[in-house]
Design a protein around this motif. Structure first.
Motif, short mmCIF file in Angstrom:
data_model
loop_
_atom_site.label_atom_id
_atom_site.label_comp_id
_atom_site.label_asym_id
_atom_site.label_seq_id
_atom_site.Cartn_x
_atom_site.Cartn_y
_atom_site.Cartn_z
N GLN A 180 46.86 -37.76 -29.18
CA GLN A 180 47.40 -39.22 -29.99
C GLN A 180 48.84 -39.50 -29.67
N THR A 222 48.18 -31.38 -38.49
CA THR A 222 48.32 -32.89 -38.34
C THR A 222 48.90 -33.59 -37.19
N GLU A 223 50.05 -33.15 -36.80
CA GLU A 223 50.73 -33.70 -35.82
C GLU A 223 51.64 -32.62 -35.28
N ASN A 278 45.09 -33.68 -31.94
CA ASN A 278 45.98 -34.73 -32.47
C ASN A 278 47.25 -34.78 -31.42
#
Length: 258
Positions: free
Chosen positions: A210, A160-161, A207
């Motif tokens: 971002q 996710t990150e 991701n």
């Protein structure tokens, strides 16, 4: 009224398993140039290196540890319902080399990103027990068993990150981020292991994009894309690539007077 940040310079380190050697090359060049960091955020191998840095170790010391531990023995097979690989080698190595038992004992503040398997969201750990959050951040889906912590199951933060800049965004006057897991074009994928790795890398790459706008200085050694997550035998080469990429970036920063 002037906005006063909590920290002067923050460091964000991506995941990438054995590619963490690239981080160590980058960090060695930055330390040689006189850089120091006041806060650290990391995912997966970035969490491992971040914890060792926050525990007071120099990049050269961490490279010696990686060489000795074969990048923390990440590839011990263990067939089970939860994953194909055992994190026992990593767990034992962390115990051997990290003095602090909890975040509060670290010399520098540290944030570790992991993915809550239940909610599918990124979670930051920065207080309490240190070992389990690191293991959770490194639990690559399908390969390693999820880590249970505080009644939740966690897997690799990279899902996710992978470049957890948001953890330090707004806290630092300057934020430096290093991504050692770029994704390039491949002609073919051989076998199930490479297929899993390729799918994960594609998801992770999206991701990372971002996080980049949150950084003041971003380093992504493009040559790292040719290595696999478990290219442990290529440590010296990856270190050299990271070191050279950082030297070039530092030269550009000096010329721009940044």
């Amino acid at each position: 009224m002037r906005d006063t940040k909590k920290f002067k310079t923050g460091l964000v380190l991506s995941g990438g398993a054995a590619k963490g050697y690239g981080h160590l090359g980058v960090l060695s060049a930055f330390y040689e140039a006189g850089f120091s960091f006041d806060a650290i955020a990391g995912t997966s191998v970035g969490a491992i290196i971040g914890a060792l840095l926050a525990d007071g170790k120099h990049p050269a010391e961490i490279k010696e540890i990686f060489d000795k531990e074969k990048n923390f023995s990440l590839v011990k097979f263990k067939w089970s319902a939860g994953g194909l690989l055992s994190s026992t080698g990593l767990k034992n190595a962390l115990k051997r080399h990290i003095t602090a038992k909890n975040f509060e004992e670290l010399a520098l503040p540290l944030w570790i990103a992991a993915t809550d398997l239940g909610s599918g969201k990124s979670v930051y750990f920065n207080k309490g027990e240190l070992l389990l959050p690191i293991l959770a951040s490194c639990a690559i889906p399908l390969l390693f068993e999820p880590i249970r912590l505080n009644e939740h199951l966690y897997v690799d933060g990279g899902l996710t990150e992978n470049l957890p800049a948001a953890a330090l965004s707004g806290l630092c006057e300057r934020l430096v981020g290093v991504n050692v897991n770029p994704v390039g074009y491949v002609d073919q994928v051989d076998g199930w292991m490479q297929s899993i790795e390729r799918v994960l890398n594609i998801a992770i790459h999206n991701n990372v994009a971002q996080s980049i706008p949150l950084l003041d200085v971003y380093i992504e050694p493009s040559q790292m894309e040719k290595f696999h997550l478990f290219s442990i035998d290529k440590g010296a080469e990856m270190y050299a690539i990271g070191y050279q990429a950082a030297k070039e970036r530092l030269k550009a920063l000096a010329e721009a007077n940044v």
